[in-house]
Design a protein around this motif. Sequence first.
Motif, PDB file in Angstrom:
ATOM      1  N   PRO A 230     -25.584  16.433  37.973  1.00  0.00           N
ATOM      2  CA  PRO A 230     -25.660  16.900  36.578  1.00  0.00           C
ATOM      3  C   PRO A 230     -25.835  15.756  35.575  1.00  0.00           C
ATOM      4  CG  PRO A 230     -23.897  18.043  37.734  1.00  0.00           C
ATOM      5  CD  PRO A 230     -24.412  16.988  38.680  1.00  0.00           C
ATOM      6  N   ALA A 231     -25.230  14.597  35.863  1.00  0.00           N
ATOM      7  CA  ALA A 231     -25.292  13.502  34.896  1.00  0.00           C
ATOM      8  C   ALA A 231     -26.716  12.956  34.720  1.00  0.00           C
ATOM      9  CB  ALA A 231     -24.360  12.373  35.326  1.00  0.00           C
ATOM     10  N   TRP A 232     -27.508  13.007  35.796  1.00  0.00           N
ATOM     11  CA  TRP A 232     -28.886  12.533  35.640  1.00  0.00           C
ATOM     12  C   TRP A 232     -29.802  13.716  35.314  1.00  0.00           C
ATOM     13  CZ3 TRP A 232     -32.044   8.898  39.461  1.00  0.00           C
ATOM     14  CH2 TRP A 232     -33.120   8.352  38.744  1.00  0.00           C
ATOM     15  N   ASP A 233     -29.616  14.265  34.139  1.00  0.00           N
ATOM     16  CA  ASP A 233     -30.511  15.292  33.609  1.00  0.00           C
ATOM     17  C   ASP A 233     -31.380  14.620  32.559  1.00  0.00           C
ATOM     18  OD1 ASP A 233     -28.804  14.815  31.534  1.00  0.00           O
ATOM     19  OD2 ASP A 233     -28.103  16.878  31.328  1.00  0.00           O
ATOM     20  N   SER A 234     -32.063  15.407  31.754  1.00  0.00           N
ATOM     21  CA  SER A 234     -32.995  14.782  30.805  1.00  0.00           C
ATOM     22  C   SER A 234     -32.281  13.952  29.739  1.00  0.00           C
ATOM     23  CB  SER A 234     -33.902  15.839  30.168  1.00  0.00           C
ATOM     24  OG  SER A 234     -33.164  16.990  29.831  1.00  0.00           O
ATOM     25  N   VAL A 235     -31.051  14.354  29.388  1.00  0.00           N
ATOM     26  CA  VAL A 235     -30.288  13.538  28.435  1.00  0.00           C
ATOM     27  C   VAL A 235     -29.880  12.231  29.095  1.00  0.00           C
ATOM     28  CG1 VAL A 235     -28.235  13.413  26.975  1.00  0.00           C
ATOM     29  CG2 VAL A 235     -29.362  15.609  27.312  1.00  0.00           C
ATOM     30  N   GLY A 236     -29.324  12.351  30.309  1.00  0.00           N
ATOM     31  CA  GLY A 236     -28.906  11.176  31.058  1.00  0.00           C
ATOM     32  C   GLY A 236     -30.073  10.230  31.302  1.00  0.00           C
TER      33      GLY A 236
ATOM     34  N   MET B 101     -32.743   9.677  29.380  1.00  0.00           N
ATOM     35  CA  MET B 101     -33.076   8.859  28.215  1.00  0.00           C
ATOM     36  C   MET B 101     -32.004   7.789  27.967  1.00  0.00           C
ATOM     37  SD  MET B 101     -36.068   9.851  27.597  1.00  0.00           S
ATOM     38  CE  MET B 101     -36.352   8.603  26.331  1.00  0.00           C
TER      39      MET B 101
END
Lengths: 363, 78
Positions: B30-36, B38
Motif C-alpha cells: 500500500p505504501a508504494w502507491d501513486s502518492v508514495g 511521487m
Amino acid sequence: MTFEELLQVPPYSLGHEEKHALLTERLLELTEHHRDRCPEYRRMLKSVGYDAGSVSGYEDLPFLPVRLFKELSLRSVPQEDVVKTMTSSGTTGQAVSRIYLDRTTSANQQKAMVKIVSDFLGASRLPMIVLDCPSVVKDRNMFSARGAGILGFSIFGARKIYALDDDMHLDREALTAFLEKFQGQDILLFGFTFMVWQHFYKELVRLKEQGVTFDLSRGILIHGGGWKKLASEAVSPQEFHDRLRDVCGIDRVHDYYGMVEQTGCIYMQCECGHLHASVFSDVIMRRPLDFGVCGVGEPGIIQVVSAIPESYPGHSLLTEDEGVLLGEDDCPCGRKGKYFKINGRLKNAEIRGCSDTYAAKFA
Amino acid sequence: MNAEKYLNIFKESFDVDEATAKGLKYQDIPAWDSVGHMSLIAALEDTFDIMMDTDDIIDFNSFEKGKEILAKNYGIEF
Ligand SMILES: [Zn+2]
C-alpha cells in the motif's frame, strides 16, 4: 488496438478522418471488453438493443449517464485487481461516484496525461507550487477529484511545495523562500479554480494592500474544477486571468476540463482560450430532446468518450455539463481535433428531464 | 555508497526492511502507491541532486528498474 499504440501518436496531430477511425476502432473494442466483463453493462447494452454491426462511428455507441457511477458499483475487473478507487467531489450528503482502477487503467491515465500536458509545458519538469493544502492527498485509498488532480499534475513538477497549510492559510515564508530559490526560472502552479481564487488570489490582494507582493511573472498556472462555485462571485474566466495578472504578474494561465470518471483525458485550454480534445478522447455535443449531434456553435449536453477505461465501463459517458463545439482541426494555435467551450453545469431539473428522456429511450 | 543511499530511501519511504525493499515492485505494498511514488521520486531527486524526466518517473516500477534508470540516464554509479 492497444492503448500503447495510441500513446505513440502525438496528442494533437490527427485530423478528423484519421482520429475518427482510430478512436472508433478502440472504442468498439472497449465496448466488447466491458460487455464481456461487467454484467450491469451487458444488461444495459441489451436494453438499448446495442448492435456492434450498426455502428459506423463512435457517435453511434451507447453512453451511460455519469450519475450511474453514483448509483451502481461498476467494475470490469475482479475486486482484488483494484489498486485505487477514485471518488467525485460531491457536496455533503450527496452520493459520490466510485471509479475502480486496476494497474493498467491507472498507469494509462498517467501516461495519457503526460502526453497531453507536455504538449503545453514542454518536456522538462518545472519547480512546482500546489495551490492547495497537503492534507488533500492524505486518504490514500479514496482519492477525491482534488487529490487525484494534484497527484496527476505532480509529475510535471519538481521540488514541489504546497502554498496553503491545512487551515487553508497562505504559507508566506515557504512561498517567499521558494520564489527566491527559483528566481528567473519558469514555475508551474497548479490548483483548483475555486481554491486558487478563494485562498490564493484573495490573500495576495490582501497582502498587496499591506505592501507585500510576490512576483509570479515566470509562472504557468494550470487550473481546473469548474466555475460553478465562482458564479456567485460573478468572476468570468477573463476576469480571473486579468486580476491574477494584476496582482502577481502571472500571464500564462490554462484552464482545463476533466472529470474523475475519465481521469487522464483532460481537455487543456490553449493560448487562444479554447479547450482541446486530444487523440485519447473526444467530446460530442448532444441535443437535449433527441440526443442528436449538435453542429458547430450549437449548445448541447456534453458526451465524452475516452480510449483509456479498461477496469470500469466509463469509455462513453453523458456528462451533466453544457458545452459548445467551436470548431475542429482549425484552431489558430495549430492543434488538431475538436475545440470547444463549457457553458456550465445543467440545472438539476434539466438533468432530471434528460435522465427521464434517456430512460425512456432505454425502455 | 550510492547503493546504500538508494536502499535507505526505499526503507524510509515505505517503512520496509532490506530484503523487502530489494524485491519491491510498484503497488506491491500500500505504501508504494501513486502518492508514495511521487514522494520516493522527490527523495531520490533531493538525495542525488537530479531532476528526472516524466518518462523515467513512469517507467520507474521496481527497485531494480529504478537503479537501472538512475545509472543509465543520470550517471549514478552503483
Ligand atoms: Zn487552440
